[in-house]
Design a protein around this motif. Structure first.
Motif, PDB file in Angstrom:
ATOM      1  N   SER A  51       0.865  -1.144  -0.048  1.00  0.00           N
ATOM      2  CA  SER A  51      -0.067  -0.019  -0.099  1.00  0.00           C
ATOM      3  C   SER A  51       0.702   1.178   0.170  1.00  0.00           C
ATOM      4  O   SER A  51       2.129   1.331   0.013  1.00  0.00           O
ATOM      5  CB  SER A  51      -0.950  -0.093   1.385  1.00  0.00           C
ATOM      6  N   GLY A  52       0.252   2.449   0.107  1.00  0.00           N
ATOM      7  CA  GLY A  52       0.658   3.673  -0.069  1.00  0.00           C
ATOM      8  C   GLY A  52       1.691   4.060  -1.185  1.00  0.00           C
ATOM      9  O   GLY A  52       2.465   4.704  -1.273  1.00  0.00           O
ATOM     10  N   LEU A  53       0.811   3.719  -2.570  1.00  0.00           N
ATOM     11  CA  LEU A  53       1.600   3.916  -3.687  1.00  0.00           C
ATOM     12  C   LEU A  53       0.673   4.872  -4.380  1.00  0.00           C
ATOM     13  O   LEU A  53      -0.472   5.012  -4.369  1.00  0.00           O
ATOM     14  CB  LEU A  53       1.639   2.464  -4.214  1.00  0.00           C
ATOM     15  N   SER A  54       1.336   5.401  -5.631  1.00  0.00           N
ATOM     16  CA  SER A  54       0.783   6.127  -6.560  1.00  0.00           C
ATOM     17  C   SER A  54       1.079   5.669  -8.157  1.00  0.00           C
ATOM     18  O   SER A  54       2.445   5.253  -8.039  1.00  0.00           O
ATOM     19  CB  SER A  54       1.100   7.600  -6.384  1.00  0.00           C
ATOM     20  N   ALA A  55       0.434   6.176  -9.115  1.00  0.00           N
ATOM     21  CA  ALA A  55       0.652   5.859 -10.394  1.00  0.00           C
ATOM     22  C   ALA A  55       0.900   7.310 -10.917  1.00  0.00           C
ATOM     23  O   ALA A  55       0.463   7.939 -10.814  1.00  0.00           O
ATOM     24  CB  ALA A  55      -0.213   5.048 -11.071  1.00  0.00           C
ATOM     25  N   VAL A  56       2.076   7.222 -11.703  1.00  0.00           N
ATOM     26  CA  VAL A  56       2.418   8.578 -12.767  1.00  0.00           C
ATOM     27  C   VAL A  56       2.172   7.753 -14.152  1.00  0.00           C
ATOM     28  O   VAL A  56       2.900   6.831 -14.469  1.00  0.00           O
ATOM     29  CB  VAL A  56       3.693   9.078 -12.453  1.00  0.00           C
TER      30      VAL A  56
END
Length: 454
Positions: free
Chosen positions: A381-386
């Motif tokens: 968890s604690g992720l983002s996508a670019v």
């Protein structure tokens, strides 16, 4: 033949609706108008649904405040008879919402079907108001209940449209009104399931409603009216130098929306692209601006590039048990995700492992139950996508190389090409996302040949 969709900020008050009227009046030919609820009304109705689970009277009092806001907007109508009629309609919709509040209280919980019924009040109110303002301005107008037009499955809260049934309803209800030279007004976001129960298409679903109706009508163009001048090359809150894109391809627009661009609902593009109908994103406060045109080719522009980001993600690893991995593992894993109603944003497949990025609120127990017979499930968890998209990424491979060089000092949990050769996506730690968006955007736009309209 034109479909015009107006979002919540474009119908927020009487002044905004007057701007809508001017825009619609300025269009010629057949016009269908699709509207969201007044700005912030859907969020307030969600809160009222939660309130109703613990007490009827506070929820009804809050509903009265929402009704009063709509009545105040209606007060700007010039025709006294029209005002009386609209007031009666608004109160009738409120009475239905009150009955739903009572049902939620009796059940002690806002079940998805009851919540859909309550949320529908927002679009019913706004579409009635818009129809009244258009008629008040002298336009021949016909309001149609969108629940009789947009037919869906029974997945309350995130219903999937039945295109064939919707197309039949459009032919039966919308086309005859347009043939009489009337402006048709529909609420977005809402529909009805196989049993006639009210359903909703999910947040942002009014865009999707407009695209569905536009596809059924074989519209010449679908216009999405919002509060920005078009689709930007990045989120201006992150990148102050973000610019309006003059054109995008269907594929790139859908990819940007999937990865966090807020202007469009990701599903909007599907029905439009299926029938090759251009979509244009426009600003209702600045209607003379050209906006962003979305079509099959991106208007032939191969020079643009844009960056979007999506926070609050988790990464799921489904790994085959023992040495049982074979050609069917990926299909079994994907089916388990679908059965658990997990929406995949981006992913990669190996022979014995599937890694996918999903929204962080996924029901892990449901997934583990469906995958337990053949795979282990791990979550980060604690992720983002670019994600970066654009014709430049396809036409100039050096850009991809330089992009990865910019990212080599940060941990990349996943790298993928979600939109084919014209897009790259990475999953990173939340703390890195804004910095990487700015880096990529600056890299792509530093070349003076970048043809992005301002």
């Amino acid at each position: 033949m034109r479909v015009l969709k107006f979002g919540g900020t474009s119908v927020a008050d009487a002044e905004a609706i007057e701007r809508l009227v001017a825009i619609v009046a300025g269009r010629r030919g057949c016009r269908t108008v699709v509207v969201s609820a007044l700005g912030a009304v859907t969020d307030r109705l969600l809160e009222i649904g939660e309130m109703a689970a613990t007490g009827v009277e506070p929820a009804k009092a809050a509903l009265d405040e929402v009704l009063a806001r709509h009545a105040a907007v209606a007060g700007a109508l010039r025709n006294p008879a029209a005002l009386l009629m609209v007031d009666a309609m608004l109160r009738g919709i409120a009475r239905g919402a009150e009955r739903t509040i009572e049902a939620i209280a009796a059940a002690s919980a806002p079940s998805p079907p009851l919540l859909d019924k309550l949320l529908a009040a927002g679009e019913l109110w706004s579409s009635r108001l818009v129809a009244a303002f258009l008629a008040d301005a002298g336009l021949h107008t016909q309001w149609i209940d969108a629940r009789h037009v947009v037919r869906t499955d029974d997945a309350h809260g995130h219903a999937v449209p039945d295109f064939a049934a919707t197309e039949r309803a459009v032919g039966r209800l919308v086309r005859p009104a347009l043939a009489l030279d009337r402006v048709v007004v529909l609420g977005g976001f809402i529909g009805s399931g196989p049993d006639g129960a009210t359903t909703t298409l999910g947040r942002g679903g009014s865009d999707y409603s407009a695209a569905l109706v536009g596809a059924c009508l074989l519209a010449d163009e679908i216009e999405i009216w919002t509060d920005v001048d078009g689709i930007l090359s990045a989120d201006p809150r992150i990148v102050s130098r973000a610019r309006v894109l003059s054109a995008l391809s269907y594929e790139d627009a859908e990819t940007l929306a999937t990865f966090g661009a807020k202007v469009l609902h990701p599903k909007t593009i599907e029905p439009a692209a299926a029938r090759d109908i251009p979509v244009r994103v426009l600003n209702s406060r600045r209607p003379d601006e050209p906006g962003t045109r979305i079509d099959a080719s991106g208007a032939g522009d191969t020079s643009y590039a844009a960056v979007a980001s999506r926070a609050g993600l988790a990464l799921l690893d489904l790994t085959a048990r023992g040495r049982e991995a074979n050609g069917s593992f990926a299909s079994r894993a994907l089916q388990a995700l679908a059965d658990a109603r997990v929406t995949v944003i981006v992913g990669e497949v190996h022979k014995d492992r599937l890694t996918v990025a999903v929204d962080g609120g996924v029901n892990l127990e449901a997934l583990r139950e469906r995958a337990s017979a053949f795979a282990d499930v791990r979550v980060r968890s604690g992720l983002s996508a670019v994600c970066a998209v654009g014709g430049r990424l396809a036409s100039d491979p050096r850009l991809v190389t330089s992009a990865f060089a910019l990212l080599d000092d940060r941990r990349l949990h996943l790298v993928a090409r979600p939109g084919g050769s014209s897009a790259i996506a990475v999953v990173v730690d939340d703390r890195d996302v804004h910095d990487l968006v700015a880096r990529l955007h600056d890299s792509f736009t530093s070349d003076k040949t970048q043809a992005v309209a301002s």
